[in-house]
Scaffold this active site. Sequence first.
Site, PDB file in Angstrom:
ATOM      1  N   HIS A  46       0.849  -1.188   0.000  1.00 56.39           N
ATOM      2  CA  HIS A  46       0.000   0.000   0.000  1.00 56.39           C
ATOM      3  C   HIS A  46       0.889   1.244   0.000  1.00 56.39           C
ATOM      4  O   HIS A  46       2.030   1.216   0.477  1.00 56.39           O
ATOM      5  CB  HIS A  46      -0.889   0.016   1.238  1.00 56.39           C
ATOM      6  CG  HIS A  46      -1.965  -1.020   1.216  1.00 56.39           C
ATOM      7  ND1 HIS A  46      -3.042  -0.961   2.061  1.00 56.39           N
ATOM      8  CD2 HIS A  46      -2.129  -2.136   0.465  1.00 56.39           C
ATOM      9  CE1 HIS A  46      -3.830  -1.993   1.833  1.00 56.39           C
ATOM     10  NE2 HIS A  46      -3.295  -2.719   0.872  1.00 56.39           N
ATOM     11  N   GLU A  48       0.908   3.887   1.814  1.00 51.44           N
ATOM     12  CA  GLU A  48       1.389   4.303   3.136  1.00 51.44           C
ATOM     13  C   GLU A  48       2.561   3.440   3.596  1.00 51.44           C
ATOM     14  O   GLU A  48       3.533   3.957   4.152  1.00 51.44           O
ATOM     15  CB  GLU A  48       0.268   4.194   4.189  1.00 51.44           C
ATOM     16  CG  GLU A  48      -0.946   5.025   3.883  1.00 51.44           C
ATOM     17  CD  GLU A  48      -2.049   4.252   3.184  1.00 51.44           C
ATOM     18  OE1 GLU A  48      -3.218   4.529   3.461  1.00 51.44           O
ATOM     19  OE2 GLU A  48      -1.742   3.381   2.353  1.00 51.44           O
ATOM     20  N   CYS A  76      -6.126   1.901   5.758  1.00 49.38           N
ATOM     21  CA  CYS A  76      -6.748   0.641   6.167  1.00 49.38           C
ATOM     22  C   CYS A  76      -6.192   0.241   7.544  1.00 49.38           C
ATOM     23  O   CYS A  76      -5.238   0.859   8.030  1.00 49.38           O
ATOM     24  CB  CYS A  76      -6.462  -0.436   5.128  1.00 49.38           C
ATOM     25  SG  CYS A  76      -4.758  -1.051   5.152  1.00 49.38           S
ATOM     26  N   CYS A  79      -2.320  -0.368   7.485  1.00 45.60           N
ATOM     27  CA  CYS A  79      -1.542   0.863   7.392  1.00 45.60           C
ATOM     28  C   CYS A  79      -1.659   1.691   8.663  1.00 45.60           C
ATOM     29  O   CYS A  79      -0.678   2.287   9.113  1.00 45.60           O
ATOM     30  CB  CYS A  79      -1.979   1.665   6.170  1.00 45.60           C
ATOM     31  SG  CYS A  79      -1.590   0.836   4.603  1.00 45.60           S
TER      32      CYS A  79
END
Length: 154
Positions: A46, A48, A76, A79
């Site tokens: 992801h 992040e 999410c 993260c």
Amino acid sequence: MAAALQQAARAAEAGEVPVGAVIVRDGRILGRAHNQVEMLKDPTAHAEMIAITQAAAAVGDWRLTETILYVTKEPCPMCAGAIVLARIPLVVFGVADPFRGGAVSVLNILDHPRLNHRAAIIGGVLENECRQLLQGFFETRRREDRPDRLTPPD
């Protein structure tokens, strides 16, 4: 947030869910990334997570105190957990994620009273632009998956 939006646009161009993230300290970008789940075949890739790894390498420490994470979509739970572990004190996001949000929408990981670190949260920054990018991506994806939706049956 504009730099995070640029990253999100790069993700969309690559066929990734258009999420971009930038980590800043004292006006300097320490990490910038976009989702790379499909490209790397890695569910943890992801924006992040990648930006956190870059920022930690840039400062030579896993503690990212005195930084700001700008991200186009609410983090999410995975993260959000990494944000807590990295000690990032402020998270600024564009659009909330009512289905998988780990900051405010579904779970409140960033401000959970039982965790050893809490991050301040500012949501809704450039929200319309972030939402349009996500919605446009998924509308295009649906058309590609079901081209018969565009043409009436004979």
